[in-house]
Enzyme design. Structure first.
Site, PDB file in Angstrom:
ATOM      1  N   GLU A  91     137.816  76.162  15.893  1.00 41.47           N
ATOM      2  CA  GLU A  91     136.765  76.690  16.765  1.00 41.47           C
ATOM      3  C   GLU A  91     137.067  76.420  18.237  1.00 41.47           C
ATOM      4  O   GLU A  91     137.683  75.413  18.576  1.00 41.47           O
ATOM      5  CB  GLU A  91     135.442  75.976  16.472  1.00 41.47           C
ATOM      6  CG  GLU A  91     134.997  76.092  15.054  1.00 41.47           C
ATOM      7  CD  GLU A  91     133.733  75.271  14.783  1.00 41.47           C
ATOM      8  OE1 GLU A  91     133.377  75.153  13.619  1.00 41.47           O
ATOM      9  OE2 GLU A  91     133.132  74.761  15.743  1.00 41.47           O
ATOM     10  N   CYS A 112     135.736  74.730  25.485  1.00 44.24           N
ATOM     11  CA  CYS A 112     135.891  73.537  24.656  1.00 44.24           C
ATOM     12  C   CYS A 112     136.890  73.866  23.552  1.00 44.24           C
ATOM     13  O   CYS A 112     136.693  74.829  22.811  1.00 44.24           O
ATOM     14  CB  CYS A 112     134.523  73.181  24.085  1.00 44.24           C
ATOM     15  SG  CYS A 112     134.588  71.845  22.900  1.00 44.24           S
ATOM     16  N   CYS A 119     139.363  66.440  10.870  1.00 44.49           N
ATOM     17  CA  CYS A 119     139.546  65.196  11.622  1.00 44.49           C
ATOM     18  C   CYS A 119     139.576  64.033  10.643  1.00 44.49           C
ATOM     19  O   CYS A 119     138.842  64.017   9.665  1.00 44.49           O
ATOM     20  CB  CYS A 119     138.411  65.004  12.627  1.00 44.49           C
ATOM     21  SG  CYS A 119     138.627  63.511  13.630  1.00 44.49           S
ATOM     22  N   CYS A 123     133.648  60.083  11.658  1.00 43.19           N
ATOM     23  CA  CYS A 123     132.391  59.606  12.235  1.00 43.19           C
ATOM     24  C   CYS A 123     131.262  60.176  11.368  1.00 43.19           C
ATOM     25  O   CYS A 123     131.295  61.346  10.997  1.00 43.19           O
ATOM     26  CB  CYS A 123     132.254  60.063  13.689  1.00 43.19           C
ATOM     27  SG  CYS A 123     133.607  59.462  14.705  1.00 43.19           S
ATOM     28  N   CYS A 126     129.369  63.604  12.172  1.00 37.13           N
ATOM     29  CA  CYS A 126     130.125  64.743  12.706  1.00 37.13           C
ATOM     30  C   CYS A 126     130.584  65.696  11.610  1.00 37.13           C
ATOM     31  O   CYS A 126     131.078  65.266  10.560  1.00 37.13           O
ATOM     32  CB  CYS A 126     131.328  64.210  13.490  1.00 37.13           C
ATOM     33  SG  CYS A 126     132.422  65.501  14.089  1.00 37.13           S
ATOM     34  N   CYS A 357     130.782  70.363  17.273  1.00 36.23           N
ATOM     35  CA  CYS A 357     132.112  70.751  16.823  1.00 36.23           C
ATOM     36  C   CYS A 357     132.236  70.737  15.310  1.00 36.23           C
ATOM     37  O   CYS A 357     131.693  69.893  14.635  1.00 36.23           O
ATOM     38  CB  CYS A 357     133.157  69.830  17.438  1.00 36.23           C
ATOM     39  SG  CYS A 357     132.887  68.088  17.079  1.00 36.23           S
TER      40      CYS A 357
HETATM   41  N1  SAH Z   1     137.289  63.520  18.517  1.00 36.63           N
HETATM   42  C1  SAH Z   1     136.925  63.525  19.882  1.00 36.63           C
HETATM   43  C2  SAH Z   1     136.667  64.887  20.458  1.00 36.63           C
HETATM   44  C3  SAH Z   1     135.923  65.854  19.591  1.00 36.63           C
HETATM   45  S1  SAH Z   1     134.242  65.485  19.241  1.00 36.63           S
HETATM   46  C4  SAH Z   1     135.749  62.611  20.111  1.00 36.63           C
HETATM   47  O1  SAH Z   1     135.163  62.152  19.139  1.00 36.63           O
HETATM   48  O2  SAH Z   1     135.462  62.336  21.257  1.00 36.63           O
HETATM   49  C5  SAH Z   1     133.428  65.935  20.765  1.00 36.63           C
HETATM   50  C6  SAH Z   1     132.085  65.263  20.955  1.00 36.63           C
HETATM   51  O3  SAH Z   1     131.067  65.838  20.116  1.00 36.63           O
HETATM   52  C7  SAH Z   1     132.115  63.781  20.631  1.00 36.63           C
HETATM   53  O4  SAH Z   1     131.473  63.053  21.637  1.00 36.63           O
HETATM   54  C8  SAH Z   1     131.357  63.739  19.332  1.00 36.63           C
HETATM   55  O5  SAH Z   1     130.874  62.476  19.067  1.00 36.63           O
HETATM   56  C9  SAH Z   1     130.312  64.794  19.553  1.00 36.63           C
HETATM   57  N2  SAH Z   1     129.612  65.235  18.348  1.00 36.63           N
HETATM   58  C10 SAH Z   1     130.080  65.312  17.097  1.00 36.63           C
HETATM   59  N3  SAH Z   1     129.126  65.757  16.251  1.00 36.63           N
HETATM   60  C11 SAH Z   1     128.019  65.960  16.998  1.00 36.63           C
HETATM   61  C12 SAH Z   1     126.702  66.402  16.709  1.00 36.63           C
HETATM   62  N4  SAH Z   1     126.345  66.751  15.487  1.00 36.63           N
HETATM   63  N5  SAH Z   1     125.815  66.502  17.727  1.00 36.63           N
HETATM   64  C13 SAH Z   1     126.180  66.176  18.986  1.00 36.63           C
HETATM   65  N6  SAH Z   1     127.409  65.746  19.322  1.00 36.63           N
HETATM   66  C14 SAH Z   1     128.317  65.643  18.349  1.00 36.63           C
HETATM   67 FE1  SF4 Z   2     136.609  63.201  14.684  1.00 35.67          FE
HETATM   68 FE2  SF4 Z   2     134.124  64.093  14.960  1.00 35.67          FE
HETATM   69 FE3  SF4 Z   2     134.638  61.485  15.162  1.00 35.67          FE
HETATM   70 FE4  SF4 Z   2     135.460  63.145  17.119  1.00 35.67          FE
HETATM   71  S1  SF4 Z   2     133.343  62.716  16.552  1.00 35.67           S
HETATM   72  S2  SF4 Z   2     136.639  61.505  16.126  1.00 35.67           S
HETATM   73  S3  SF4 Z   2     135.945  64.960  15.893  1.00 35.67           S
HETATM   74  S4  SF4 Z   2     134.901  62.761  13.319  1.00 35.67           S
END
Ligand code: SAH
Ligand code: SF4
Length: 373
Positions: A91, A112, A119, A123, A126, A357
């Site tokens: 995406e 973006c 990944c 987390c 996510c 994302c």
């Molecule tokens: N892996 C990297 C970059 C991609 S994620 C990172 O974690 O920084 C980009 C951002 O989107 C991160 O700050 C992540 O924590 C956030 N993110 C992921 N899922 C989300 C959600 N459901 N709502 C809001 N932010 C989210």
């Molecule tokens: Fe991976 Fe999502 Fe954690 Fe970023 S926030 S490191 S994309 S699992």
């Protein structure tokens, strides 16, 4: 699979052209086709001799991303789902200029971009990590996201004022990049850096390093490596918790690189680069939104002279986490401001289009899987 031409730097292409006994000016012509005119095929490069085009076709691939789904409208956040050559989905999200900044041509569109398929960092909140990690994106797959969005944009009917805006400046629609799409960018370090070098170079994307933000969940060793790079990227840390206790609950990466280690790496970055870091903090109801969290958060921000970006959580299908009420978010912001740190609260763009994302990809993959069953 041959190397893709958009994975090569100018120097590398020059060396290849020398080996093919081509005059140097052909390199400039090729780069113009790739990064200014965004050519999608070798045949489009009409000022290159046919024999050269055939040679290039033999030696390199020229991959373009296929648009399979798009969400959002022209004046709001738009999300693109691409299909890659091997069938994987990624995406990119196009965020229009902030209306308050209209007229300022320096902030037209932010894109973006993704750096991995899936990944590995898992987390808990996510969508990108839900089905695990599939593979790293190659440099050209990262670079092509910008070009593919711009190519799509060219096919769209334009409003008169937009025509003027583009005519008055350069040909780039995208002039800000945030590496915040799917994947952990610093876990694909070499390909990421190569792609950003190409996007930054005057012969390539021509996008200033200061207009490129890399977001990481906290890979301390790679943050240190990034600090030593010559390019001045902006760095954003996905913090989401200001104590190890909170962070451990939602981000497994914190067990590998606890806050203290992350803090040291960020201090290193700050020391080397002298650039302000952003701390991203998603507000998740009942997890990290208590006022008590604002004190340790402010203390971290002060140590790093960092600003804090509060983002209300975007609900993900299949996950139980919720976004706090607006009142709770505003109270969290006010408490931080009382601690004398710079903080902003994102009053969301793109909440309605699965903007977080990984969500559109996940949805599409699950729909396809359901069709195949
Ligand atoms: N892996 C990297 C970059 C991609 S994620 C990172 O974690 O920084 C980009 C951002 O989107 C991160 O700050 C992540 O924590 C956030 N993110 C992921 N899922 C989300 C959600 N459901 N709502 C809001 N932010 C989210
Ligand atoms: Fe991976 Fe999502 Fe954690 Fe970023 S926030 S490191 S994309 S699992």
């Amino acid at each position: 699979m041959p190397t893709d031409i958009k994975s090569l730097t100018r120097e590398e292409i020059e060396a290849q052209f020398k080996a093919l006994e081509q005059p140097a000016y052909r390199v400039a012509q090729l780069l113009d086709w790739l990064y200014v005119r965004r050519a999608a095929s070798w045949d489009a490069m009409t000022n290159l001799p046919k024999s050269l085009r055939e040679k290039l076709r033999e030696h390199f691939s020229l991959q373009t991303h296929e648009l399979v789904r798009k969400q959002g409208s022209h004046d709001t956040t738009q999300k693109f789902l691409w299909k890659l050559a091997d069938g994987a989905f990624i995406e990119s999200v196009l965020i229009p200029a902030n209306p308050a900044l209209y007229g300022e041509t320096s902030d037209r569109h932010t894109l973006c971009i993704s750096t991995q398929v899936g990944c590995a960092y898992g987390c808990r909140f996510c969508a990108s990590g839900l089905d695990g990690w599939k593979r790293n994106l190659t440099p050209n797959e990262i670079v092509e996201q910008i070009l593919a969005v711009e190519r799509w944009h060219e096919t769209q009917p334009k409003a008169a004022e937009q025509e003027l805006m583009t005519a008055a400046t350069d040909s780039r629609l995208v002039n800000n990049i945030v590496v915040m799409g799917m994947g952990e960018p610093l876990a694909n370090y070499d390909n990421l850096l190569k792609a950003l070098k190409i996007l930054n170079a005057p012969w390539g994307g021509g996008i200033g390093a200061r207009k490129i933000t890399i977001s990481t969940s906290g890979l301390a060793p790679q943050i240190r490596m990034l600090a030593k790079e010559p390019m001045q990227f902006r760095l954003a840390i996905s913090l989401h918790g200001a104590t190890d206790e909170t962070r451990n609950k939602i981000m497994p990466v914190n067990r590998k690189y606890p806050l203290k280690e992350l803090l040291f790496a960020c201090e290193d970055y700050l020391h080397e680069k002298g650039r302000m870091i952003t701390l991203e903090y998603i507000l998740i109801a009942g997890v990290n939104d208590a006022i008590a969290e604002t004190k340790p958060l402010a203390s971290l921000a002060r140590k790093l002279s960092a600003k804090i970006n509060l983002i209300p959580y975007n609900k993900v299908d299949g996950l139980a986490w919720e976004r706090p009420s607006e009142t709770v978010c505003e109270a969290f912001l006010t408490a931080l401001e009382k601690e004398k740190v710079i903080a902003t609260l994102r009053r969301e763009k793109g909440h309605d289009i699965d903007a977080a994302c990984g969500q559109l990809r996940l949805k599409t993959e699950r729909e396809f899987a359901a069709i195949e069953k």
